[in-house]
Enzyme design. Sequence first.
Site, PDB file in Angstrom:
ATOM      1  CE  LYS A 196      -3.087   2.874   0.268  1.00 21.34           C
ATOM      2  NZ  LYS A 196      -4.017   3.293  -0.889  1.00 21.34           N
ATOM      3  CB  CYS A 250      -3.011   9.277   0.154  1.00 20.89           C
ATOM      4  SG  CYS A 250      -4.796   9.276   0.829  1.00 20.89           S
TER       5      CYS A 250
HETATM    6  N1  SAJ Z   1      -1.310  15.044  -8.673  1.00 17.54           N
HETATM    7  C1  SAJ Z   1      -0.408  15.528  -9.602  1.00 17.54           C
HETATM    8  N2  SAJ Z   1      -0.208  14.955 -10.724  1.00 17.54           N
HETATM    9  C2  SAJ Z   1      -0.639  14.005 -11.237  1.00 17.54           C
HETATM   10  C3  SAJ Z   1      -1.194  13.221 -10.157  1.00 17.54           C
HETATM   11  C4  SAJ Z   1      -1.820  14.092  -9.135  1.00 17.54           C
HETATM   12  O1  SAJ Z   1       0.017  16.800  -9.166  1.00 17.54           O
HETATM   13  O2  SAJ Z   1      -0.357  13.710 -12.234  1.00 17.54           O
HETATM   14  C5  SAJ Z   1      -1.796  15.617  -7.386  1.00 17.54           C
HETATM   15  C6  SAJ Z   1      -3.082  15.848  -7.098  1.00 17.54           C
HETATM   16  O3  SAJ Z   1      -3.264  17.161  -7.728  1.00 17.54           O
HETATM   17  C7  SAJ Z   1      -3.087  15.703  -5.538  1.00 17.54           C
HETATM   18  C8  SAJ Z   1      -2.186  14.782  -5.276  1.00 17.54           C
HETATM   19  O4  SAJ Z   1      -1.223  14.803  -6.531  1.00 17.54           O
HETATM   20  O5  SAJ Z   1      -2.799  17.164  -5.239  1.00 17.54           O
HETATM   21  C9  SAJ Z   1      -2.745  13.240  -4.978  1.00 17.54           C
HETATM   22  O6  SAJ Z   1      -3.947  13.004  -5.973  1.00 17.54           O
HETATM   23  P1  SAJ Z   1      -4.024  11.764  -6.549  1.00 17.54           P
HETATM   24  O7  SAJ Z   1      -5.087  11.735  -7.435  1.00 17.54           O
HETATM   25  O8  SAJ Z   1      -2.761  11.233  -7.291  1.00 17.54           O
HETATM   26  O9  SAJ Z   1      -4.215  10.577  -5.560  1.00 17.54           O
HETATM   27  P2  SAJ Z   1      -5.235  10.562  -4.251  1.00 17.54           P
HETATM   28  O10 SAJ Z   1      -4.598  11.096  -3.133  1.00 17.54           O
HETATM   29  O11 SAJ Z   1      -6.635  11.294  -4.387  1.00 17.54           O
HETATM   30  O12 SAJ Z   1      -5.342   9.025  -4.043  1.00 17.54           O
HETATM   31  C10 SAJ Z   1      -4.271   8.313  -3.872  1.00 17.54           C
HETATM   32  C11 SAJ Z   1      -4.376   7.040  -4.954  1.00 17.54           C
HETATM   33  N3  SAJ Z   1      -3.103   6.244  -5.015  1.00 17.54           N
HETATM   34  C12 SAJ Z   1      -2.626   6.151  -6.273  1.00 17.54           C
HETATM   35  O13 SAJ Z   1      -3.226   6.376  -7.296  1.00 17.54           O
HETATM   36  C13 SAJ Z   1      -1.405   5.131  -6.225  1.00 17.54           C
HETATM   37  C14 SAJ Z   1      -5.914   6.086  -4.510  1.00 17.54           C
HETATM   38  O14 SAJ Z   1      -5.698   4.849  -5.265  1.00 17.54           O
HETATM   39  C15 SAJ Z   1      -5.372   5.581  -3.214  1.00 17.54           C
HETATM   40  O15 SAJ Z   1      -6.445   4.787  -2.658  1.00 17.54           O
HETATM   41  C16 SAJ Z   1      -5.289   6.913  -2.237  1.00 17.54           C
HETATM   42  O16 SAJ Z   1      -4.138   7.724  -2.650  1.00 17.54           O
HETATM   43  C17 SAJ Z   1      -5.223   6.573  -0.762  1.00 17.54           C
HETATM   44  O17 SAJ Z   1      -6.011   6.822  -0.088  1.00 17.54           O
HETATM   45  O18 SAJ Z   1      -4.128   5.929  -0.436  1.00 17.54           O
END
Ligand code: SAJ
Length: 408
Positions: A196, A250
């Site tokens: 995880k 996360c």
């Molecule tokens: N972000 C970027 N660039 C990207 C993708 C995201 O800057 O290309 C930023 C987003 O704007 C945000 C942050 O990263 O600020 C996180 O956003 P996210 O959509 O990547 O992830 P979370 O935190 O909403 O959800 C993540 C997911 N983990 C993965 O994709 C590996 C989700 O599957 C998990 O269940 C969740 O964390 C968790 O609860 O652990």
Amino acid sequence: MINVIGLGYIGLPTALMLSKNGADVVGSDINQDVVSSLKDGSAFFSEEEINKLYKEVYKKIDFKSEYEAADRYIVAVPTPFDRDTKKVDPKYIVKAVEEIVKVCEEDSIIIIESTVSPGTIDKFIRPIVEGSNKKIHLAHAPERILPTNIVYELVNNSRTIGADDKKVLDEVEKIYSSFCKGEIFKTSIKVAEMTKVVENTYRDINIAFANELAQICDLSGLDVYEVIKIANKHPRVNILNPGPGVGGHCISVDPWFLVGDFPKQTRLINSARYVNDSMPLYVKNKLNSIMIDEGITDYSRVGIYGLTYKANVDDVRESPSMQFLSILKEEDRDKIVVYDPYIKKMMYRSQAFDFQDFLNSCDIVLIMVDHEEIKNSTNVSKLRGKVVFDTKHIGEELKNRAKVYYSL
Ligand code: SAJ
């Protein structure tokens, strides 16, 4: 019967999904307001799919603040990290399990869904269970659901289950296979803990690469999005999107668990965290140069669009906007106009609650979150004549509408 402990963005959808698929569910949370709104049907969620699921099953679930005498427990409470030691703070899961062992039945299974650093369950939870006078089994089933697509991912994502023996693994698999159509991987508790954290760490590092690339392209006079788009045409390249920073509790937190536990082996992970956490300052420095170029000296003419950690959610935890605002001088923070369609409560001195009011209050619009609202063409056209600093690459139309368009 299954008692779900912690009715947040993971626990509640899980309780609803289990109930929808036939389980007898008790949902427990220490927050009495949460319990009351869930019980009386007045709870509301930013994701329509959760609202639909909630309305469908909430009357079948017994919501309460107490824990229930049961034989199956799912613990989905927060696992913050200690900012100084970078280690997981297990206080909430420890408290939850201490309460569970007081009421649970003999031969119960306690499933920890909360994200924890590898070894946490052995170190902090197993002693509680072994110290009780009951035969209790432990399991770890971390969730992978993505906020903004929770219901779909609850059903369709594959799932990892960790436990000490096959009998418990099979029992836990039965629970999750009642709704999960994805593949269910069975392993040890420690492997489940590690996978995880590794998944989120992997994503954080890749976002950091995109953010460094944005800075390199900016200095090179190149459009980073064009570079990424073409590079990603390679069959084995998948560069993520640069942005104003990494928020949420996360991706911005879990990598620290590995840094805290393995400080000597995590230079790359550590550096990626610093790259991502430096982006709000990068945005501020770039905004300052834009203000100079545009002859705007006062922050009262600057508007921040978006306070949440990402698009179409109402969660502001660790959001890049909040990080950005925290590095401003207080006098500037009080002047800058902030607006987010998902935030209804007053969080900042100069906060707008209507998109047009927000636009009327500023000459420069700093886009920090790409909510659907800002992407629809009607609202994009309202940005005509504004100086726009777009950190989320909203789209081509915006470039043509803005008086002057800047991006990361
Ligand atoms: N972000 C970027 N660039 C990207 C993708 C995201 O800057 O290309 C930023 C987003 O704007 C945000 C942050 O990263 O600020 C996180 O956003 P996210 O959509 O990547 O992830 P979370 O935190 O909403 O959800 C993540 C997911 N983990 C993965 O994709 C590996 C989700 O599957 C998990 O269940 C969740 O964390 C968790 O609860 O652990």
